[in-house]
Design a protein around this motif. Structure first.
Motif, PDB file in Angstrom:
ATOM      1  N   TRP A   1       0.796  -1.223   0.000  1.00  0.00           N
ATOM      2  CA  TRP A   1       0.000   0.000   0.000  1.00  0.00           C
ATOM      3  C   TRP A   1       0.835   1.282   0.000  1.00  0.00           C
ATOM      4  N   ARG A   2       0.264   2.323  -0.607  1.00  0.00           N
ATOM      5  CA  ARG A   2       0.773   3.681  -0.500  1.00  0.00           C
ATOM      6  C   ARG A   2      -0.409   4.597  -0.173  1.00  0.00           C
ATOM      7  N   LEU A   3      -0.133   5.698   0.516  1.00  0.00           N
ATOM      8  CA  LEU A   3      -1.190   6.626   0.906  1.00  0.00           C
ATOM      9  C   LEU A   3      -1.486   7.621  -0.214  1.00  0.00           C
ATOM     10  N   TYR A   4      -2.778   7.827  -0.461  1.00  0.00           N
ATOM     11  CA  TYR A   4      -3.255   8.777  -1.463  1.00  0.00           C
ATOM     12  C   TYR A   4      -4.398   9.588  -0.874  1.00  0.00           C
ATOM     13  N   VAL A   5      -4.650  10.747  -1.464  1.00  0.00           N
ATOM     14  CA  VAL A   5      -5.838  11.539  -1.149  1.00  0.00           C
ATOM     15  C   VAL A   5      -6.671  11.661  -2.415  1.00  0.00           C
ATOM     16  N   LEU A   6      -7.968  11.400  -2.290  1.00  0.00           N
ATOM     17  CA  LEU A   6      -8.905  11.478  -3.405  1.00  0.00           C
ATOM     18  C   LEU A   6      -9.797  12.704  -3.237  1.00  0.00           C
ATOM     19  N   ASP A   7      -9.811  13.580  -4.237  1.00  0.00           N
ATOM     20  CA  ASP A   7     -10.731  14.722  -4.252  1.00  0.00           C
ATOM     21  C   ASP A   7     -12.076  14.212  -4.761  1.00  0.00           C
ATOM     22  N   LEU A   8     -13.106  14.258  -3.929  1.00  0.00           N
ATOM     23  CA  LEU A   8     -14.402  13.681  -4.286  1.00  0.00           C
ATOM     24  C   LEU A   8     -15.128  14.479  -5.365  1.00  0.00           C
ATOM     25  N   ARG A   9     -14.727  15.717  -5.578  1.00  0.00           N
ATOM     26  CA  ARG A   9     -15.373  16.521  -6.616  1.00  0.00           C
ATOM     27  C   ARG A   9     -14.769  16.256  -7.985  1.00  0.00           C
ATOM     28  N   THR A  10     -13.474  16.121  -8.064  1.00  0.00           N
ATOM     29  CA  THR A  10     -12.803  15.929  -9.351  1.00  0.00           C
ATOM     30  C   THR A  10     -12.371  14.483  -9.585  1.00  0.00           C
ATOM     31  N   MET A  11     -12.386  13.654  -8.533  1.00  0.00           N
ATOM     32  CA  MET A  11     -11.892  12.272  -8.581  1.00  0.00           C
ATOM     33  C   MET A  11     -10.406  12.199  -8.903  1.00  0.00           C
ATOM     34  N   ARG A  12      -9.687  13.261  -8.605  1.00  0.00           N
ATOM     35  CA  ARG A  12      -8.244  13.282  -8.823  1.00  0.00           C
ATOM     36  C   ARG A  12      -7.532  12.723  -7.591  1.00  0.00           C
ATOM     37  N   GLU A  13      -6.560  11.830  -7.828  1.00  0.00           N
ATOM     38  CA  GLU A  13      -5.787  11.230  -6.744  1.00  0.00           C
ATOM     39  C   GLU A  13      -4.435  11.922  -6.607  1.00  0.00           C
ATOM     40  N   THR A  14      -4.026  12.131  -5.352  1.00  0.00           N
ATOM     41  CA  THR A  14      -2.722  12.734  -5.074  1.00  0.00           C
ATOM     42  C   THR A  14      -1.928  11.803  -4.167  1.00  0.00           C
ATOM     43  N   PRO A  15      -0.759  11.311  -4.605  1.00  0.00           N
ATOM     44  CA  PRO A  15       0.070  10.485  -3.719  1.00  0.00           C
ATOM     45  C   PRO A  15       0.684  11.340  -2.627  1.00  0.00           C
ATOM     46  N   LEU A  16       0.747  10.810  -1.414  1.00  0.00           N
ATOM     47  CA  LEU A  16       1.320  11.561  -0.296  1.00  0.00           C
ATOM     48  C   LEU A  16       2.808  11.275  -0.156  1.00  0.00           C
ATOM     49  N   GLY A  17       3.457  12.066   0.693  1.00  0.00           N
ATOM     50  CA  GLY A  17       4.906  12.012   0.811  1.00  0.00           C
ATOM     51  C   GLY A  17       5.438  10.832   1.598  1.00  0.00           C
ATOM     52  N   GLU A  18       4.569   9.995   2.140  1.00  0.00           N
ATOM     53  CA  GLU A  18       4.989   8.793   2.854  1.00  0.00           C
ATOM     54  C   GLU A  18       5.186   7.668   1.848  1.00  0.00           C
ATOM     55  N   THR A  19       6.412   7.158   1.725  1.00  0.00           N
ATOM     56  CA  THR A  19       6.708   6.122   0.734  1.00  0.00           C
ATOM     57  C   THR A  19       6.724   4.719   1.328  1.00  0.00           C
ATOM     58  N   ARG A  20       6.581   4.598   2.650  1.00  0.00           N
ATOM     59  CA  ARG A  20       6.484   3.269   3.258  1.00  0.00           C
ATOM     60  C   ARG A  20       5.054   2.750   3.140  1.00  0.00           C
ATOM     61  N   SER A  21       4.908   1.437   3.214  1.00  0.00           N
ATOM     62  CA  SER A  21       3.584   0.835   3.157  1.00  0.00           C
ATOM     63  C   SER A  21       2.862   1.059   4.479  1.00  0.00           C
ATOM     64  N   VAL A  22       1.658   1.593   4.418  1.00  0.00           N
ATOM     65  CA  VAL A  22       0.871   1.920   5.612  1.00  0.00           C
ATOM     66  C   VAL A  22      -0.378   1.047   5.650  1.00  0.00           C
ATOM     67  N   ASP A  23      -0.502   0.237   6.687  1.00  0.00           N
ATOM     68  CA  ASP A  23      -1.680  -0.611   6.883  1.00  0.00           C
ATOM     69  C   ASP A  23      -2.461  -0.043   8.060  1.00  0.00           C
ATOM     70  N   ASP A  24      -3.196   1.031   7.802  1.00  0.00           N
ATOM     71  CA  ASP A  24      -3.918   1.716   8.878  1.00  0.00           C
ATOM     72  C   ASP A  24      -5.058   2.516   8.263  1.00  0.00           C
ATOM     73  N   GLN A  25      -6.050   2.839   9.090  1.00  0.00           N
ATOM     74  CA  GLN A  25      -7.078   3.793   8.673  1.00  0.00           C
ATOM     75  C   GLN A  25      -6.642   5.161   9.203  1.00  0.00           C
ATOM     76  N   VAL A  26      -6.242   6.006   8.287  1.00  0.00           N
ATOM     77  CA  VAL A  26      -5.587   7.271   8.619  1.00  0.00           C
ATOM     78  C   VAL A  26      -6.583   8.227   9.289  1.00  0.00           C
ATOM     79  N   VAL A  27      -6.063   9.103  10.143  1.00  0.00           N
ATOM     80  CA  VAL A  27      -6.852  10.117  10.846  1.00  0.00           C
ATOM     81  C   VAL A  27      -6.437  11.499  10.345  1.00  0.00           C
ATOM     82  N   TRP A  28      -7.399  12.386  10.164  1.00  0.00           N
ATOM     83  CA  TRP A  28      -7.098  13.779   9.817  1.00  0.00           C
ATOM     84  C   TRP A  28      -6.827  14.568  11.098  1.00  0.00           C
TER      85      TRP A  28
END
Length: 340
Positions: A271-298
């Protein structure tokens, strides 16, 4: 082999087994002793009040403390501005935890003589038990709606890793006001491309609430994962996008941070962390390059927080939600944070 030789061999085997048993007992005793000793060089943890109501002094983080010592696994609290400060320990132990608007959900182990069982405990603002529910498996995810009215949890009912192929999950949603309890999202109607999806292998996990009627979650079927938007009143989930796991909705409801399977990575760390814009459906990869097995918190509208394996179980890290910069270690020996 003579009788005397056989006796000597048997005596040697007994001595070896006795030494192994003694070593095992010593190691077990040492582990038990270490559990009750404060972690050398680790965070300072003291017994004290923990509340799920925001303090006048500012935001706080409530989380599961993993530092060795008498308060390991307890819900603890620190000021959000000084995450490395002294932790106030509540005495309430959880495997997974989340809270919002004065309501908490604590997924606990109940230790039995033969085997452990698990339960979900709904907590009030002072961490007193409001209700509890038996769990059919091992806790893995927990969430509370922004209003504090709804809670959700996910458990494994087979297997022990999302990275494997032999596992099943069960996700439940509870209305704390009315007691309405949906024991499994598998009972909801699944819709993909405008058609009802009928599949025997549906799995759901990782609920994140939009409001008291709608939520997002991960649905798996046919070896693939999908982001779905759920409607509690209609009892339906509708596919939004493929290859989205463990979504977490931003405070303004416009973006989702999630973990995405990326090809070419090891099967146990895909896994890699991404952010999805729900209006445009555009994905942005985040700066964490390690595999993250978690439900992220804002943490806020700009930063997300997540766990990675650490020396004492897990550490918390933060990274910008716009893809800039790299990760920062927030605190050690901590898991399941909730920002109040």
């Amino acid at each position: 082999m003579t009788r005397r030789t056989r006796l000597l061999v048997l005596l040697a085997a007994v001595l070896v087994l006795s030494a192994v048993a003694a070593t095992t007992l010593l190691h077990a005793s040492d582990r038990a002793a270490r559990k009750d000793r404060a972690q050398p060089g680790g965070p300072r943890v003291t017994a004290g009040p923990v509340s799920l109501v925001p303090a006048a002094a500012g935001r706080r983080i409530v989380f599961r403390n993993l530092a060795w010592g008498p308060h390991r696994d307890e819900l603890t609290s620190v000021a959000a501005t000084t995450p490395g400060g002294t932790r106030s320990a509540s005495g309430v132990k959880c495997l997974r935890f989340y809270a919002a608007a004065g309501t908490g959900v604590c997924l606990q182990a109940v230790h039995g003589a033969v085997q452990d069982s698990y339960r979900a405990v709904v907590l009030d603002a002072q961490l007193h038990e409001h209700a509890h529910y038996a769990l059919p498996g091992i806790p893995t995810r927990a969430r509370v709606s922004p209003s504090g009215h709804l809670v959700a949890w996910t458990v494994f009912v087979g297997g022990d890793s999302y990275a494997g192929t032999d596992f099943s999950t069960r996700t439940a949603v509870l209305d704390t006001r009315t007691g309405r309890f949906d024991a499994s999202l598998e009972d909801f109607g699944a819709i993909r491309d405008g058609h009802r999806l009928r599949a025997a292998d549906l799995n759901f996990w990782g609920v994140t609430f939009a409001d008291d009627e709608h939520f997002y979650a991960t649905m798996a079927t046919g070896g693939k994962t999908f982001l779905v938007r759920g409607d509690l009143n209609a009892r339906t989930v509708t596919v939004v996008r493929a290859n989205v796991e463990c979504p977490s909705l931003s405070p303004d409801g416009t973006r989702i941070v999630f973990k995405k399977r990326v090809s070419g990575l090891p099967a146990d760390a895909p896994w890699r962390l991404y952010v999805l814009d729900l209006r445009t459906m555009r994905e942005t990869p985040l700066g964490e390059t390690r595999s993250v097995d978690d439900q992220v918190v804002w943490r806020d509208g700009r930063t997300v927080v997540y766990s990675l394996p650490g020396d004492y179980g897990a550490d918390l890290y933060s990274v910008a939600a716009d893809g800039s910069g790299g990760p920062h270690r927030l605190m050690g020996a901590a898991l399941s944070p909730a920002y109040l």
